[in-house]
Design an enzyme around this catalytic site. Structure first.
Site, PDB file in Angstrom:
ATOM      1  N   HIS A  67     -29.494  36.970-141.970  1.00 28.12           N
ATOM      2  CA  HIS A  67     -29.021  35.634-142.366  1.00 28.12           C
ATOM      3  C   HIS A  67     -29.067  34.548-141.283  1.00 28.12           C
ATOM      4  CE1 HIS A  67     -24.994  37.387-141.165  1.00 28.12           C
ATOM      5  NE2 HIS A  67     -24.923  36.226-140.567  1.00 28.12           N
ATOM      6  N   ASP A  74     -20.973  36.239-144.250  1.00 28.73           N
ATOM      7  CA  ASP A  74     -21.467  35.061-143.519  1.00 28.73           C
ATOM      8  C   ASP A  74     -22.749  34.466-144.069  1.00 28.73           C
ATOM      9  OD1 ASP A  74     -21.491  33.162-141.488  1.00 28.73           O
ATOM     10  OD2 ASP A  74     -22.715  34.399-140.179  1.00 28.73           O
ATOM     11  N   HIS A  77     -18.326  41.297-136.874  1.00 30.22           N
ATOM     12  CA  HIS A  77     -19.518  40.677-137.466  1.00 30.22           C
ATOM     13  C   HIS A  77     -20.560  40.500-136.371  1.00 30.22           C
ATOM     14  CE1 HIS A  77     -21.826  38.184-140.210  1.00 30.22           C
ATOM     15  NE2 HIS A  77     -22.030  37.369-139.198  1.00 30.22           N
ATOM     16  N   ASP A 100     -24.189  39.468-135.614  1.00 28.41           N
ATOM     17  CA  ASP A 100     -25.426  38.878-136.109  1.00 28.41           C
ATOM     18  C   ASP A 100     -26.592  39.628-135.483  1.00 28.41           C
ATOM     19  OD1 ASP A 100     -24.518  36.698-137.820  1.00 28.41           O
ATOM     20  OD2 ASP A 100     -23.574  35.942-135.997  1.00 28.41           O
TER      21      ASP A 100
HETATM   22 ZN   LIG Z   1     -23.471  35.808-139.144  1.00 24.37          ZN
END
Ligand SMILES: [Zn+2]
Length: 1084
Positions: free
Chosen positions: A613, A403, A291, A293
């Site tokens: 996000h 997420d 994951h 970001d």
């Molecule tokens: Zn995230």
């Protein structure tokens, strides 16, 4: 009854008569705690298993030569640029920094003779920060994490020749989670962190010791985590203790003996992927994931490097571990890789072709789903799926959003329209009030569309592949009545690079336990997410259902934090909407005008990226917002340039003033519009009509009967009145709104609307993210200063009030009422300028209204979501702060009030009190979040009847005011006049007013538009997106003046699904409640 005596065979035994010695029972807690001592650091490390992890180490010269070049001014130069510089000599122990700076190390390795034949040679590099290893000729090879995590790089066989070999390490001065000063990673970064190069050495690893380490770890977990009333737990404890007893420090053979003992518990196959080939039915399906970001505690610029580091790692690991399959989302990250790291991209592409690396998610980034507009969500999918299709040959089937902070109610419909029928998330496991009741279920949209949703029961998307993660994949599974399988999404996120070799080795042992001893759910590696969902799909009709939004009971502050960014998002969405419409009209009208596809794509890609996000929700560090400010500035700049070009074709230019005769109003909304528009400092005209350019008419008013009046009834108390409303303002608050036609007071007696309130805003931990329920208990009304006349024009009156928040913060508020326009509902418009320098305070504005309903409505993407106005249950109460778009509405039978806004997303309605959230002031991870001056507009719109098209349209109009333009030339004047008369595409007047023609654009692959990423299609087409905004069956007719040969209904990816009959330029639209429909008009 044969009478035979069964022969009782006695086992031969030399069981002695006399007990030779006392034997005690294992005292389980002591024997259990001892296991850890066998492989942990600290006082035992020189005498336990760790002391045998290597067979030799070579550090320092002549085996490891180090040079460094420090990149200047926090730049991130390319390999070519960096290696063109002079490097200076350095050594282990050197300090580098500050935070965010980049340092290139030239590393020359010479394997000593005595290590050349060892089984496994690695470079161990640890500078406590992130790094990327490059080959001498400039290929990125593998990422490094630092701080003891992922510090190994396996030396190529060719390095064993005793000669010198050169590599480079590109060192980034940040950790996996940025540069927080202490242990609390969400604190704003320390700009002055320095990092020490602790290790740079060639290590001959002892593979037996390494394998034994994982054996004991996992069997130890079984001893710790299996229930003590299971024989499997006792056997694990015994096995571990036998291993520890068999271990002899310094004796490599004893490691083999220990591993043999471990085999009793793990089975014989854990040294290879063969462990998975037992033919037994697994229930837990592991998939590697990282994951990343796209920005968060680091800037976007760093993410580009994180992607290269992480994914090159995965390619390496796949070569070592045939069972490893890896899924990763965010087309944007693939695009970065393609542009900046083509070598890694080619490796990834090869693994994709082999079916090992799985592009997933179908969206441009893992975006927020609360705040982006409906069209933005469509574009997330359109841009994502087109990238995947054009680069990897196929689209994604699964929307992947582990997420994001809550999931809006139209997502299932949009997923289905984007070719996806599966959805994965898990964030709802963070709910801090109610536990979400399902693991696997059908999630149903506002319009009834459904997708299969799975939330991994291990409750993480960055599992460490622990024994416990596998165990929880069943023990926390909530849908086992329907299906007992689950996904285990494992791998380090955010630059940790995804799965590590430890994760894969641990899972082999977990599987070994399941097949040898049992009790642990059987885990499987080697499949894909699609394989998992394929099996679920067969049972889809038996799964339970969840209707409506997946409201996230946490992170409710993200509807408000980083207001400027949110304002830019709203503005950019409208700019793009306008430009696509106008450019479409221009390109159809004039073939020499080229539809600006590249510019529009570039704009969209930036807007979509900023919807990531942690960006749009406001949970990133300052550096990320400095970048997003630049992105938006570029979007608006490109937008201006496109508008200029379009206006040349359409024959107008923007002007500040005009007369009624020579001005027109630029309109991009599709319905018949009638509104006032300022044409000079003091004058307004009435713009009226349908289409992009509206004619102006003189605004008529008489001295005897003014269209709008302002009276001061007593000191500082004002009446603002037009033909529809009589509004009383006292000390900055609206104390009365009398609706003349309805003969009804809107504000309850003694209550004050437009009242500012400030709340203490200290959540439990996540400052930028969370506002906690108890903030409501610390409400403070802000007293207003004296209200004064601001504007007193024939068409508009307004009053202004100063409100003091504190010594540092204040608000200037202008409340205005315009002349009523026949057939249009009047609103009270408010424009505020807030100077905001607070700490952990939340500013809202309140509207108590004389309306009673147990549900309020909030605009969401392509529709309306209804939420409770009461606190009956904990589920109702959890929604004490909710997300909405351009309006919130509270209506009872026959009457209601809508609150419109131009840039806000946080709302709350409790009882009859409506609240719009304005500004927060969290201090982490951005200590400067929202400090400064903000301009916010909102409006109070009372209306007769329930929530209806009046509100929907007014909210659009409030966000999309008419613009004054003038025809550019004499010749064009005629053209403009013609355009005034003709709207090239619209819904007829008798169509349902709930229908909104939202988007008008050119077909993605039209031959004159296509950029060639996918095969272009002959001819020209226009794409229309129409939706039902209010939740009822909506019928209407589209009429167009374009020469249309054929119309198709398509999905949002513009695949043609069915042909629609068109006759005389008209075709029928018939939508189910909240349906989003796309039509493609093939021009003749
Ligand atoms: Zn995230």
């Amino acid at each position: 009854m044969g009478g035979e005596t069964p022969s009782q065979k006695k086992p031969r035994s030399d069981y002695p008569v006399l007990a030779p010695k006392p034997v005690g029972q294992l005292i389980s807690n002591i024997y259990r705690d001892r296991i850890n001592q066998f492989y942990s650091r600290g006082q035992w490390e020189k005498n336990n298993l760790l002391a045998m992890m290597d067979e030799g180490v070579a550090s320092g010269e002549p085996h490891v030569h180090l040079w460094v070049w420090d990149a200047p001014y926090l730049t991130r130069p390319t390999f070519k640029e960096a290696t063109s510089h002079e490097f200076k000599k350095t050594s282990v122990g050197a300090w580098v920094g500050p935070s965010w700076s980049t340092h290139w190390f030239k590393v020359v390795l010479k394997v000593p003779k005595d290590l050349a034949d060892k089984r496994l040679l690695e470079l161990h590099w640890d500078a406590n920060n992130e790094g990327l290893i490059w080959s001498e000729d400039g290929n990125p090879l593998q990422g490094l994490t630092g701080g003891g995590e992922r510090i190994e790089w396996v030396l190529p066989e060719s390095f064993r020749d005793g000669k010198e070999h050169t590599i480079y390490v590109e060192m980034a001065c940040n950790g996996m989670f940025g540069n927080a000063p202490g242990g609390d990673s969400i604190q704003p970064p320390d700009p002055n962190k320095f990092f020490r190069l602790d290790r740079a050495e060639i290590v001959a690893v002892n593979p037996d010791a390494r394998q034994l380490y994982i054996d004991v770890w996992i069997i130890g977990d079984a001893a710790r985590e299996f229930p003590s009333d299971s024989w499997e737990q006792h056997k694990a404890l015994k096995t571990c203790n036998e291993i520890i007893e068999a271990f002899e420090l310094g004796n490599p053979d004893s490691l083999k003996t220990c591993r043999k003992i471990a085999e009793q518990y793990l089975g014989p196959n854990v040294n290879s992927a063969k462990v998975y080939d037992t033919g037994k039915e697994p229930v837990v399906f592991g998939i590697g994931h990282c994951h990343i970001d796209s920005c968060w505690l680091w800037p976007f610029a760093e993410t580009k490097r994180k992607v290269a580091r992480s994914w090159s790692n995965q390619c390496n690991l796949m070569d070592q571990y045939p069972e490893l399959n890896f899924a990763c989302s965010q087309a944007q990250q693939y695009k970065w890789l393609k542009e900046i790291y083509p070598y890694v991209f080619e490796r990834v592409k090869k693994k994709v072709a082999e079916g090992r690396f799985h592009p997933i998610g179908g969206s441009w980034v893992e975006h927020d789903t609360n705040m982006p507009s409906g069209e933005s969500l469509v574009r997330q999918f359109l841009f994502g799926q087109r990238f995947y299709e054009s680069n990897f040959g196929s689209r994604c089937q699964t929307f992947w959003l582990p997420d994001t902070f809550g999931y809006s109610s139209q997502l299932p419909q949009l997923c289905r329209l984007a070719g996806m029928n599966r959805f994965l998330t898990q964030k709802l496991s963070w709910n801090n009030i109610n536990k979400f009741p399902h693991t696997t279920f059908n999630w149903v949209s506002l319009d009834g569309s459904q997708v299969i949703c799975h939330m991994p029961p291990s409750e993480t998307y960055t599992a460490e592949a622990h024994f416990g993660d596998v165990k929880r994949s069943i023990s926390q599974h909530k849908s086992m009545d329907q299906d007992n399988t689950s996904l285990l999404v494992f791998g380090k996120g955010d630059g940790g690079g995804g799965p590590t070799w430890q994760h894969i080795e641990k899972l082999r042992r977990c599987r070994g336990i399941s097949d040898t001893v049992g009790l642990l759910p059987r885990v499987h590696l080697g499949g894909s997410v699609d394989d998992f969902f394929d099996k679920l799909e067969l049972k889809a009709d038996t799964l339970v259902t969840w209707y409506g939004e997946l409201y996230f009971e946490l992170h409710r502050g993200t509807y408000t934090t980083q207001a400027n960014n949110k304002r830019n998002n709203r503005k950019a969405e409208f700019v793009l909407r306008d430009l696509e419409l106008l450019a479409t009209i221009a390109s159809v009208k004039d073939k020499s005008y080229k539809y600006p596809k590249k510019d529009l794509d570039d704009m969209w890609e930036l807007v979509l990226l900023c919807q990531f996000h942690d960006c749009l929700p406001g949970s990133s560090i300052r550096m990320a917002y400095d970048e997003s400010d630049e992105f938006y500035a570029k979007v608006f700049e490109t937008g201006e340039a496109i508008l200029k070009d379009v206006s040349k074709v359409l024959g107008f230019s923007e002007v500040k003033t005009a007369s009624v005769a020579d001005g027109v109003a630029l309109n991009t909304l599709s319905w018949h519009r009638k509104a006032l528009i300022d044409i000079s400092e003091d004058e307004a005209a009435v713009a009226c009509g349908q289409g992009p350019l509206l004619k102006l008419r003189t605004f008529k008013t008489s001295e005897e009967k003014p269209a709008v009046e302002l009276r001061e009834t007593s000191d500082g108390v004002f009446i603002l009145e037009n033909a529809q409303l009589k509004v009383e303002v006292e000390a900055g608050c609206v104390v009365s709104i009398y609706d003349k036609a309805a003969d009804r007071e809107v504000i309850p007696r003694g209550k004050k609307a437009n009242q500012y309130v400030v709340f203490d805003d200290k959540p439990l931990y996540w400052q930028a993210w969370d506002v906690e329920v108890y903030h409501l208990d610390a409400r403070r009304e802000l007293p207003c200063g004296k209200t004064k006349v601001h504007e007193q024009k024939k068409h508009r009156v307004s009053v202004v009030t100063e409100t003091k928040i504190s010594d540092k913060s204040s608000i200037e508020t202008v409340i205005s009422l315009s002349a009523a326009v026949d057939g249009q509902q009047s609103s009270i418009d408010v424009a505020s300028k807030v100077t905001w320098h607070e700490t952990m305070k939340f500013l809202k504005v309140e509207f108590p209204v004389d309306v009673r309903s147990t549900e309020a409505s909030y605009e969401t993407q392509f529709g309306v979501v209804r939420r409770p106005t009461h606190y009956n249950t904990s589920w109702d109460m959890a929604k004490f702060e909710v997300c909405g778009h351009k309006f919130a509405d509270l209506s009872e039978h026959g009457y209601g009030v809508s609150i419109l806004n131009d840039s806000k997303y946080g709302f709350a309605t409790t009882g009859s009190l409506m609240r719009l959230s304005l500004l927060r002031s969290p201090k982490a991870p951005d200590a400067t979040a929202d400090m400064g001056v903000h301009h916010v507009r909102w409006a109070i719109l009372p209306h007769q009847g329930a929530l209806g098209p009046v509100t929907v349209r007014k909210a659009f109009e409030f966000n999309n005011p008419l613009r004054l333009v003038a025809p550019t030339t004499g010749a064009a004047r005629g053209a403009a006049a013609l355009a005034v008369a003709e709207s090239p595409v619209r819904l007829t007047e008798d169509s349902s007013q709930a229908l909104v023609l939202d988007t008008v654009k050119r077909g993605e692959d039209d031959e004159d538009v296509s950029r060639g990423e996918l095969p272009s299609k002959k001819g020209r087409s226009v794409v229309l997106r129409i939706y039902d905004s209010l939740g009822g069956r909506a019928r209407g007719t589209v009429v167009t003046t374009w020469d249309v040969a054929k119309v198709s209904k398509t999905n949002v990816l513009e695949d043609e699904l069915e042909e629609v009959v068109i006759k005389d330029g008209r075709f029928a639209v018939d939508l189910r409640p909240f349906e989003v429909a796309t039509y493609k008009l093939h021009l003749a």
